[in-house]
Write an enzyme that holds these catalytic residues in place. Structure first.
Site, mmCIF file in Angstrom:
data_model
loop_
_atom_site.group_PDB
_atom_site.id
_atom_site.type_symbol
_atom_site.label_atom_id
_atom_site.label_comp_id
_atom_site.label_asym_id
_atom_site.label_seq_id
_atom_site.Cartn_x
_atom_site.Cartn_y
_atom_site.Cartn_z
ATOM 1 C CG ASP A 54 -2.238 0.629 1.007
ATOM 2 O OD1 ASP A 54 -2.356 1.403 0.049
ATOM 3 O OD2 ASP A 54 -3.168 0.372 1.799
ATOM 4 C CG ASP B 107 -9.367 2.096 -0.698
ATOM 5 O OD1 ASP B 107 -8.856 1.021 -1.041
ATOM 6 O OD2 ASP B 107 -8.864 2.846 0.154
#
Ligand code: DGJ
Length: 751
Positions: free
Chosen positions: A455, A519
């Site tokens: 990430d 997301d």
């Protein structure tokens, strides 16, 4: 592509389009300039009609009569006018660009050397030919041979100048949870720029773009596609000049950029790629999809079957315990999941996003027995185990930051600002690169971990000393880290994630073969996010998850099946609390996973096309095709009153062949019908009442089933009538109820 060395020794692309057959065509395709034009300057008195203002040069500098935006801006102590002339050409076996990712599989490389005799600078133009993929790659190399330093403030990877055919520019713009929106604008005279300046290739403007000639659409017409093999600040510019030629450039963003070269030093740009199709945006997208699979993704991943994932993030966020994880593991395994991924919150003092980044030791209060105990339990359930890390970051509240405050990106003048409570480590520093490689390696070696989600949740700020090569050096440092890890852990499946798609590009894909796209797991938003991504990238690199019915991001409700209909196009995963599933939900998910596994090759490796979108029809259609098999997805935006007839239509079928098609049956919740459920229920079910929930947890309605045999011709021209859609007047087993944001999948096979 026809490249011409003009009598003035300039490198010019005279033609870029459908394949040529003979060099005999060259003369006819080469421009001639019998007279000069208006106020344009004469480059050379011997050929007075020729001006750099209208030559279609493959790179451009300022100061010698070319008034379009230069692709290369150089200066040294003697000034900023550089006039390069062609010196030599070499065809060689393709060689990788040092320090930067280079797509593999090129058939040959052409290197054109141009020199600036006064300033003593050499330019090498590198052209890569990916012949079986119909793609060209280009990059630029600049060498200083002058005893005085050379400053580079703009060095685009390529310039291509093409005649005006009333183009539209199609780009992918966005923001967090809103990535890859397709935007199309008409190109008028002047200059248009698509760029990222935040240190990552970014969700704001993806480096992929395409041009459509007037009249081109998804199925037909001329399109040009471009992308950059790079993950940092980038710029793509389009300039329709005074003579209506279109100058196309792409490369490192010149904002904040300055490279100084001493005598003997050189600089290389990242590679840009370019393609052409006369088969519309789908044709162009097919070229890009094949290119990424064949030439960008490392060979060991190319045929790798991507596992069905369960990720705990949306289910638990930071709030999990070992028993909770173990219960999720068991459920996931029962449903058919193949890889369990433990997301953020397993390390250091990380119970929320303000602590712990940088301290990559397991939090043994949360996970007694450590990661090994979890990977062992996953193995007992016949699942692989994967982990989340954000290796480029530290929290101020971490041991790492306290020990090494000097490692973060900062200008040492201002208090560095944070994003999501975190600082970014300065990967341009060798010791920071080593720290990242070591900490990731230790985690991967600590248990049986075969997947890593990498990430990156903030963008750069407080950068030191600009203009400089700081942003570029960061990316070179990142690539060096990724290359070391990918080389050391060839069996680990790495997934690139940067808050979803904030660094979704060909550079990252050169090391990590898949990417978490966004997301936003709401299926309707995801329709847009994936439609944009698939214009330039294949399904095999895009990972998509089915999440809870009420979307975290949009608070919009859609059925698990509607979510699957979208998420299945690509790499499938789940990220909802499996302990909250009703028995109907469990059956639904188990059925989805079984269906996905049966058609996995198609969903992951097939070629995606857009058949229709919402601007053309109330039902949008995608298809994925490989050999004799096709899956068509049909998607509803909003339920329409008196809905018009819909058809199962598709592309690229053999007209005279026969195809068997069948719909995938979906589960329709009794709750969907609200109080109308009472029309069929022997007991009264109050809308949203407890009893309705109890019954709906155990009993559902099944969607219509439709199958048949039909010719390719029928599918190509009008298509098969789909069962009548719900129109508010009655429901039975033949009514096709999609509702708001609903979908249906159809599998077709050539008989
Ligand atoms: C952002 C990612 O995109 C999410 O999927 C999740 O991993 C969170 N970060 C965790 O912090």
């Amino acid at each position: 592509m026809l490249i011409h060395i003009t009598p003035n020794k300039k490198v010019v692309t005279e033609y870029f389009g459908s394949r040529l057959f003979s060099l005999k065509e060259a003369t006819a395709l080469t421009r001639t300039y019998p007279t000069g034009q208006g106020t344009s300057l004469t480059y050379d008195e011997e050929t007075p009609a020729v001006s750099l203002d209208y030559l279609k040069a493959d790179f451009a500098t300022a100061g010698r009569g070319d008034y379009a935006w230069p692709s290369l801006i150089l200066s040294n102590k003697d000034g900023g006018v550089f006039d390069f002339i062609f010196q030599s050409a070499e065809v060689r076996k393709p060689q990788n660009i040092v320090g930067l990712p280079t797509p593999h599989g090129a058939s040959e490389e052409l290197v054109l050397t141009c020199v600036e005799p006064v300033m003593k600078v050499t330019i090498l133009l590198h052209y890569f030919v990916y012949e079986s993929n119909d793609v060209f790659g280009r990059y630029l190399e600049i060498k200083n041979e002058n005893e005085f330093p050379l400053a580079i403030t703009r060095a685009e990877s390529f310039q291509l100048v093409i005649p005006n055919r009333e183009y539209s520019l199609v780009t992918l713009y966005g923001s967090w949870a809103n990535e890859n929106n397709v935007e199309e604008v008409r190109i008028g005279h002047g200059r248009l720029v698509n760029e990222s300046t935040c240190g990552l290739s970014s969700n704001r403007h993806n480096p992929f773009f395409l041009l459509k000639e007037k009249g081109a659409n998804a199925q037909k017409g001329v399109c040009y596609g471009f992308n950059l093999v790079y993950s940092g600040n980038h710029e793509e510019s389009l300039e329709l000049d005074a003579f209506s030629s279109l100058h196309i450039q792409s490369g490192i963003s010149p904002l904040y950029f300055r490279k100084s070269l001493v005598k003997g030093a050189s600089f290389v740009t990242p590679m840009a790629i370019m393609a052409y199709s006369k088969e519309g945006t789908n044709g162009l997208s097919h070229i890009m999809q094949h290119f990424v699979n064949d030439c960008v993704i490392q060979a060991q991943y190319k045929e790798m079957v991507r596992p069905v994932v369960y990720n705990n993030w949306e289910a638990t966020m930071f709030d999990f315990s070992k028993p909770k994880l173990v219960s999720l593991m068991k459920k996931a395994a029962d449903l058919g999941v193949e890889l369990f991924v433990l997301d953020d919150g397993w390390f250091g003092s990380r119970d929320d996003d303000s602590h712990g980044l940088g301290d990559w030791e397991v939090n043994s209060k949360k996970i007694p027995g450590g990661l090994k105990s979890l990977s062992d339990i996953a193995a007992l359930h016949h699942m692989r185990f994967g982990i989340w890390m954000e290796p480029e970051m530290v929290n101020e509240e971490s041991k790492c930051y306290k020990a090494h405050p000097e490692w973060i990106i900062q200008d040492h003048l201002h208090k560095p600002i944070k994003g999501r409570h975190q600082f970014m480590l300065d990967l341009s520093k060798k010791e920071v690169q080593d720290f990242v490689v070591d900490s990731v390696s230790e985690v991967l070696n600590s248990a049986d971990i075969t997947y890593l989600k990498w990430d990156c949740n903030r963008m750069m700020s407080d950068f030191p000393l600009v203009p400089s090569t700081f942003f570029h050096d960061y990316i070179l440092g990142l690539y060096s880290v990724l290359a070391r890890l990918a080389f050391t852990f060839p069996d680990v499946l790495f997934e690139n994630c940067a808050s979803g798609g904030n660094r979704f590009d060909l550079g990252m894909l050169s090391y990590f073969p898949q990417s978490w796209l966004s997301d936003d797991t709401d299926s309707f938003q995801r329709y847009y996010i994936q439609s944009g991504a698939y214009l330039g990238y294949p399904l095999s690199v895009c990972s998509n998850h089915v999440s809870a019915k009420t979307s975290n991001q949009m608070l919009r409700k859609s059925s698990l099946d509607a979510k699957f209909d979208i998420a299945s196009f690509g790499i499938l995963g789940y990220e909802l609390d499996l302990n909250d599933l009703t028995s109907i939900d469990e059956k639904t998910i188990a059925g989805q996973i079984a269906y996905y596994k049966e058609h996995r090759d198609l969903f992951q490796m097939g070629v995606w096309s857009e058949v229709k979108n919402f601007s053309e029809s109330h039902l949008a259609l995608w298809q994925v095709q490989s050999g004799d098999e096709t899956i068509i997805g049909t998607f509803e935006k909003l339920q329409e009153p008196a809905p018009e007839e819909s058809h199962l239509e598709g592309l690229n079928f053999k007209g005279d062949a026969l195809y068997h098609f069948s719909s995938r049956q979906e589960s329709i919740s009794l709750k969907k019908f609200g109080h109308l459920a009472n029309l069929a229920s022997p007991v009264h079910l109050k809308e949203e009442g407890v009893l309705q929930s109890i019954v709906a947890a155990k009993k559902d309605m099944k969607s219509e089933e439709q199958e048949g045999t039909v010719s390719g011709n029928a599918l190509l021209s009008g298509g098969v009538f789909l069962s009548q859609e719900w129109s508010g007047t009655g429901y039975n087993k033949d009514v096709r109820l999609l509702g708001d944001f609903g979908g249906r999948l159809y599998y077709l096979k050539k008989i």
